[in-house]
Design a protein around this motif. Structure first.
Motif, PDB file in Angstrom:
ATOM      1  N   ASP A 171     -36.271 -32.226  12.092  1.00  0.00           N
ATOM      2  CA  ASP A 171     -37.306 -33.256  11.899  1.00  0.00           C
ATOM      3  C   ASP A 171     -37.740 -33.297  10.434  1.00  0.00           C
ATOM      4  O   ASP A 171     -37.975 -34.357   9.870  1.00  0.00           O
ATOM      5  N   GLU A 172     -37.845 -32.104   9.822  1.00  0.00           N
ATOM      6  CA  GLU A 172     -38.289 -32.006   8.428  1.00  0.00           C
ATOM      7  C   GLU A 172     -37.348 -32.794   7.504  1.00  0.00           C
ATOM      8  O   GLU A 172     -37.794 -33.526   6.620  1.00  0.00           O
ATOM      9  N   ILE A 173     -36.052 -32.662   7.743  1.00  0.00           N
ATOM     10  CA  ILE A 173     -35.066 -33.380   6.912  1.00  0.00           C
ATOM     11  C   ILE A 173     -35.165 -34.880   7.166  1.00  0.00           C
ATOM     12  O   ILE A 173     -35.171 -35.679   6.225  1.00  0.00           O
ATOM     13  N   VAL A 174     -35.270 -35.264   8.438  1.00  0.00           N
ATOM     14  CA  VAL A 174     -35.351 -36.695   8.760  1.00  0.00           C
ATOM     15  C   VAL A 174     -36.611 -37.315   8.127  1.00  0.00           C
ATOM     16  O   VAL A 174     -36.544 -38.380   7.518  1.00  0.00           O
TER      17      VAL A 174
ATOM     18  N   GLU B  81     -31.388 -34.707  -2.856  1.00  0.00           N
ATOM     19  CA  GLU B  81     -31.714 -33.327  -2.456  1.00  0.00           C
ATOM     20  C   GLU B  81     -31.759 -33.211  -0.928  1.00  0.00           C
ATOM     21  O   GLU B  81     -31.170 -32.318  -0.330  1.00  0.00           O
ATOM     22  N   VAL B  82     -32.464 -34.151  -0.305  1.00  0.00           N
ATOM     23  CA  VAL B  82     -32.564 -34.150   1.159  1.00  0.00           C
ATOM     24  C   VAL B  82     -31.189 -34.440   1.777  1.00  0.00           C
ATOM     25  O   VAL B  82     -30.813 -33.850   2.785  1.00  0.00           O
ATOM     26  N   GLY B  83     -30.437 -35.351   1.151  1.00  0.00           N
ATOM     27  CA  GLY B  83     -29.096 -35.697   1.637  1.00  0.00           C
ATOM     28  C   GLY B  83     -28.166 -34.491   1.644  1.00  0.00           C
ATOM     29  O   GLY B  83     -27.383 -34.294   2.580  1.00  0.00           O
ATOM     30  N   LEU B  84     -28.251 -33.659   0.608  1.00  0.00           N
ATOM     31  CA  LEU B  84     -27.407 -32.457   0.525  1.00  0.00           C
ATOM     32  C   LEU B  84     -27.782 -31.463   1.627  1.00  0.00           C
ATOM     33  O   LEU B  84     -26.914 -30.837   2.229  1.00  0.00           O
ATOM     34  N   LYS B  85     -29.103 -31.340   1.890  1.00  0.00           N
ATOM     35  CA  LYS B  85     -29.553 -30.461   2.987  1.00  0.00           C
ATOM     36  C   LYS B  85     -28.994 -30.972   4.311  1.00  0.00           C
ATOM     37  O   LYS B  85     -28.493 -30.205   5.132  1.00  0.00           O
ATOM     38  N   ALA B  86     -29.112 -32.296   4.517  1.00  0.00           N
ATOM     39  CA  ALA B  86     -28.628 -32.906   5.764  1.00  0.00           C
ATOM     40  C   ALA B  86     -27.126 -32.687   5.922  1.00  0.00           C
ATOM     41  O   ALA B  86     -26.642 -32.369   7.009  1.00  0.00           O
ATOM     42  N   LYS B  87     -26.376 -32.852   4.828  1.00  0.00           N
ATOM     43  CA  LYS B  87     -24.920 -32.699   4.868  1.00  0.00           C
ATOM     44  C   LYS B  87     -24.545 -31.284   5.304  1.00  0.00           C
ATOM     45  O   LYS B  87     -23.674 -31.087   6.150  1.00  0.00           O
ATOM     46  N   ALA B  88     -25.238 -30.285   4.746  1.00  0.00           N
ATOM     47  CA  ALA B  88     -24.949 -28.889   5.089  1.00  0.00           C
ATOM     48  C   ALA B  88     -25.164 -28.644   6.583  1.00  0.00           C
ATOM     49  O   ALA B  88     -24.348 -27.997   7.249  1.00  0.00           O
ATOM     50  N   VAL B  89     -26.245 -29.210   7.119  1.00  0.00           N
ATOM     51  CA  VAL B  89     -26.562 -29.042   8.542  1.00  0.00           C
ATOM     52  C   VAL B  89     -25.512 -29.750   9.404  1.00  0.00           C
ATOM     53  O   VAL B  89     -24.992 -29.186  10.377  1.00  0.00           O
ATOM     54  N   MET B  90     -25.181 -31.006   9.024  1.00  0.00           N
ATOM     55  CA  MET B  90     -24.209 -31.782   9.810  1.00  0.00           C
ATOM     56  C   MET B  90     -22.814 -31.155   9.730  1.00  0.00           C
ATOM     57  O   MET B  90     -22.099 -31.106  10.717  1.00  0.00           O
ATOM     58  N   ASP B  91     -22.456 -30.647   8.546  1.00  0.00           N
ATOM     59  CA  ASP B  91     -21.145 -29.993   8.396  1.00  0.00           C
ATOM     60  C   ASP B  91     -21.033 -28.763   9.283  1.00  0.00           C
ATOM     61  O   ASP B  91     -19.951 -28.394   9.716  1.00  0.00           O
ATOM     62  N   ALA B  92     -22.184 -28.137   9.552  1.00  0.00           N
ATOM     63  CA  ALA B  92     -22.209 -26.953  10.420  1.00  0.00           C
ATOM     64  C   ALA B  92     -22.232 -27.365  11.892  1.00  0.00           C
ATOM     65  O   ALA B  92     -22.294 -26.522  12.787  1.00  0.00           O
ATOM     66  N   GLY B  93     -22.212 -28.692  12.139  1.00  0.00           N
ATOM     67  CA  GLY B  93     -22.189 -29.196  13.514  1.00  0.00           C
ATOM     68  C   GLY B  93     -23.530 -29.116  14.213  1.00  0.00           C
ATOM     69  O   GLY B  93     -23.606 -29.120  15.441  1.00  0.00           O
TER      70      GLY B  93
END
Length: 197
Positions: free
Chosen positions: A61-64, A44-56
């Motif tokens: 901090d919350e995700i990390v 779940e957290v990984g998918l959130k991180a991916k969306a953020v990283m894909d957006a550049g």
């Protein structure tokens, strides 16, 4: 045993973290590696991180903290862990403290590597030469200009962590410019004291 290694890039944290892993059977937690693993695992957290990283964008901090929280629940982290490259800011340190407290855990020590920045740049230049001589690809951040910029970023962002952890009685320092075995011995002495305290 739960530790944080603090210090600028090139200070030797990675080398010492590996030695701690081998000696104590704990895991080294690098936020970059954990982020990539969480994204690959599709958590779940990984998918959130991916969306953020894909957006550049930079991962919050919350995700990390979510990724660190998930990771320290895994069986190989039961004996403890060494955090390398995290936290980088006071906000991250406070979030880490809160998350550990929630889990009934605490840090045993924060080990800061004291270094001479000019000598550190020389060390990186030498590392790049040695890598090139061995016929291996040189790391992008082993370029003196890039490295100097990373040192400045470290100083502006992360230097505030030293007083934060000193106030909590957790901060210990080692001479990051000393030979590798000497640094390992200093860390071992600190940990003996921390564990017996």
């Amino acid at each position: 045993m739960r530790l944080i290694l603090l210090g600028p890039p090139g200070a030797g944290k990675g080398t010492q973290a590996q030695r701690l892993v081998e000696r104590h059977g704990i895991v080294q937690l690098s936020t970059g590696d954990m982020l990539r693993a969480a994204v690959a695992a599709g958590t779940e957290v990984g998918l959130k991180a991916k969306a953020v990283m894909d957006a550049g964008q930079l991962v919050s901090d919350e995700i990390v903290i979510g990724i660190v929280a998930d990771r320290i629940e895994e069986p190989d982290a039961r004996k403890g862990f060494v955090l390398d490259g995290f936290p980088r800011t006071i906000a991250q340190a406070e979030a880490l403290d809160a998350m550990l407290k929630q889990k009934g855990l605490k840090l045993d020590a924060v080990i800061e590597f004291k270094v001479d920045n000019d000598k550190l740049v020389g060390r990186i230049v030498q590392r790049a030469k040695d890598t090139e001589a061995a016929g291996l690809p040189v790391r992008k951040d082993d370029n003196p200009e890039v490295f100097t910029k990373r040192l400045q970023e470290f100083a502006s962002l992360t230097a505030a962590l030293s007083p934060y952890y000193r106030e909590r009685g957790l901060l210990r320092t080692v001479d990051g410019m000393a030979p590798i075995d000497q640094v390992s011995a200093s860390i071992a002495a600190i940990l003996d004291e921390a564990v017996s305290a």
